[in-house]
Design a protein around this motif. Structure first.
Motif, short mmCIF file in Angstrom:
data_model
loop_
_atom_site.label_atom_id
_atom_site.label_comp_id
_atom_site.label_asym_id
_atom_site.label_seq_id
_atom_site.Cartn_x
_atom_site.Cartn_y
_atom_site.Cartn_z
N GLY A 52 0.81 -1.21 0.00
CA GLY A 52 0.00 0.00 0.00
C GLY A 52 0.84 1.26 0.00
N GLU A 53 0.17 2.38 0.18
CA GLU A 53 0.83 3.68 0.18
C GLU A 53 0.62 4.39 1.50
OE1 GLU A 53 -0.20 6.29 -3.02
OE2 GLU A 53 -0.43 4.62 -4.41
N VAL A 54 1.63 5.11 1.94
CA VAL A 54 1.53 5.93 3.15
C VAL A 54 2.04 7.31 2.78
CG1 VAL A 54 2.23 6.25 5.54
CG2 VAL A 54 1.91 3.93 4.64
N SER A 55 1.22 8.32 3.05
CA SER A 55 1.58 9.69 2.76
C SER A 55 1.23 10.54 3.98
CB SER A 55 0.81 10.18 1.53
OG SER A 55 1.06 11.54 1.31
N VAL A 56 2.17 11.37 4.40
CA VAL A 56 1.97 12.28 5.52
C VAL A 56 2.30 13.67 5.03
CG1 VAL A 56 2.68 12.88 7.86
CG2 VAL A 56 2.56 10.46 7.19
N LEU A 57 1.33 14.55 5.05
CA LEU A 57 1.50 15.91 4.53
C LEU A 57 1.95 15.88 3.07
CD1 LEU A 57 3.19 17.57 7.65
CD2 LEU A 57 0.80 17.78 6.93
N GLY A 58 1.43 14.89 2.34
CA GLY A 58 1.70 14.78 0.91
C GLY A 58 3.05 14.21 0.55
N GLN A 59 3.75 13.64 1.50
CA GLN A 59 5.08 13.08 1.23
C GLN A 59 5.28 11.79 2.01
OE1 GLN A 59 7.88 16.15 2.31
NE2 GLN A 59 6.67 16.77 4.05
N PRO A 60 6.31 11.02 1.69
CA PRO A 60 6.57 9.80 2.46
C PRO A 60 6.82 10.15 3.93
CG PRO A 60 7.92 9.86 0.47
CD PRO A 60 7.26 11.20 0.59
N PRO A 61 6.44 9.27 4.84
CA PRO A 61 6.58 9.58 6.27
C PRO A 61 7.98 10.03 6.70
CG PRO A 61 5.26 7.61 6.00
CD PRO A 61 5.79 7.97 4.63
N VAL A 62 9.02 9.42 6.19
CA VAL A 62 10.38 9.81 6.58
C VAL A 62 10.65 11.26 6.20
CG1 VAL A 62 12.84 9.36 6.22
CG2 VAL A 62 11.28 7.46 6.56
N ALA A 63 10.19 11.69 5.04
CA ALA A 63 10.39 13.07 4.59
C ALA A 63 9.58 14.06 5.44
CB ALA A 63 10.02 13.22 3.12
N ALA A 64 8.44 13.61 5.96
CA ALA A 64 7.58 14.48 6.77
C ALA A 64 8.03 14.55 8.23
CB ALA A 64 6.13 13.98 6.70
N ARG A 65 8.96 13.70 8.62
CA ARG A 65 9.35 13.58 10.03
C ARG A 65 9.68 14.91 10.71
NH1 ARG A 65 13.56 9.14 10.83
NH2 ARG A 65 11.93 7.76 10.10
N PRO A 66 10.34 15.87 10.07
CA PRO A 66 10.63 17.14 10.75
C PRO A 66 9.36 17.91 11.15
CG PRO A 66 12.04 16.90 8.85
CD PRO A 66 11.02 15.80 8.77
N GLN A 67 8.23 17.59 10.56
CA GLN A 67 6.98 18.28 10.86
C GLN A 67 6.10 17.49 11.83
OE1 GLN A 67 5.37 20.21 7.16
NE2 GLN A 67 6.88 18.81 6.26
N LEU A 68 6.64 16.38 12.33
CA LEU A 68 5.88 15.51 13.23
C LEU A 68 6.42 15.60 14.65
CD1 LEU A 68 5.80 12.19 11.15
CD2 LEU A 68 4.02 13.93 11.28
N GLY A 69 5.53 15.41 15.60
CA GLY A 69 5.90 15.20 16.98
C GLY A 69 5.35 13.84 17.36
N TYR A 70 6.17 12.98 17.96
CA TYR A 70 5.72 11.64 18.31
C TYR A 70 6.04 11.37 19.77
CZ TYR A 70 4.91 6.56 17.70
OH TYR A 70 4.44 5.28 17.79
N MET A 71 5.01 11.15 20.55
CA MET A 71 5.16 10.80 21.96
C MET A 71 4.92 9.31 22.10
SD MET A 71 3.16 12.30 25.20
CE MET A 71 3.17 11.42 26.75
N PHE A 72 5.96 8.59 22.49
CA PHE A 72 5.87 7.15 22.66
C PHE A 72 5.07 6.79 23.90
CE2 PHE A 72 9.88 7.97 20.42
CZ PHE A 72 9.71 7.19 19.30
N ALA A 73 4.60 5.54 23.96
CA ALA A 73 3.86 5.06 25.13
C ALA A 73 4.75 5.11 26.38
CB ALA A 73 3.33 3.65 24.90
N ARG A 74 6.03 4.84 26.22
CA ARG A 74 6.98 4.98 27.33
C ARG A 74 7.62 6.35 27.20
NH1 ARG A 74 7.32 -0.31 25.73
NH2 ARG A 74 6.87 -1.81 27.35
N ASP A 75 7.95 6.97 28.31
CA ASP A 75 8.39 8.37 28.27
C ASP A 75 9.69 8.61 27.51
OD1 ASP A 75 10.68 8.21 30.25
OD2 ASP A 75 9.05 7.67 31.60
N ALA A 76 10.59 7.65 27.44
CA ALA A 76 11.86 7.78 26.70
C ALA A 76 12.66 9.02 27.10
CB ALA A 76 11.61 7.76 25.19
#
Length: 180
Positions: A52-76
């Motif tokens: 399948g396809e995955v697009s985040v903000l119109g681009q592949p997820p890795v390319a969109a990463r600078p525009q993402l914030g990800y909070m893991f289930a563990r605090d890290a």
């Protein structure tokens, strides 16, 4: 998406389609092992979809990463950094100036009611406090998309209400969010 295990392939996600507009808040609900974290990991570019396809903000997820914030289930949290320095870390890796990092980190610790614990190390905080430091670290860079995996697992209903009102309000905390 499939994963190989000793007993054979396991399907983690199947026939999933999401489309969100700015300002929307989506919660993924499901039993343990149903693929909620896998979906977030794929959106964050940490796992790769096997079909399948995955697009985040119109681009592949890795390319969109600078525009993402990800909070893991563990605090890290980084154990050698204070709460303040842990919040600053997310800003530091994104190139924020030191003075701006410090001010934003203090503001976001205040938002999660931890201003007085700024100089405490993770080992000196309760699990709920650690989770809130992680939340502040994720929010501080003001990502366009906020991915959160069990962000309120250790929070009271009163705190959850305060956080969700803040994250959905107009102003500096306006965001497009995905949450499990």
């Amino acid at each position: 998406m499939e994963f190989q295990t000793m007993s054979g392939p396991v399907r983690g996600l199947d026939d999933v389609s999401l489309g969100l507009r700015g300002g929307e808040f989506l919660v993924l609900v499901g039993r343990s092992g149903s693929g909620k974290t896998t979906a977030l990991n794929v959106l964050a570019g940490l796992d790769t979809a096997t079909s399948g396809e995955v697009s985040v903000l119109g681009q592949p997820p890795v390319a969109a990463r600078p525009q993402l914030g990800y909070m893991f289930a563990r605090d890290a949290l980084l154990p050698w950094r204070t709460a303040l320095k842990n919040v600053e870390f997310g800003l530091e890796v994104r190139g924020f100036a030191k003075s701006e990092r410090r001010a934003l980190a203090r503001d976001y610790l205040d938002l999660v009611s931890l201003k007085r614990f700024a100089d405490n190390y993770p080992s000196q905080l309760s699990q709920g406090q650690r989770q809130r430091v992680a939340l502040a670290r994720t929010w501080a860079p003001s990502p366009k998309i906020l991915l959160m995996d069990e962000p309120f697992r250790r929070s009271t209903h009163r705190r959850v209400n305060r956080f969700t009102r803040s994250s959905c309000a107009c102003g500096p905390l306006t965001r497009r969010a995905l949450s499990s």
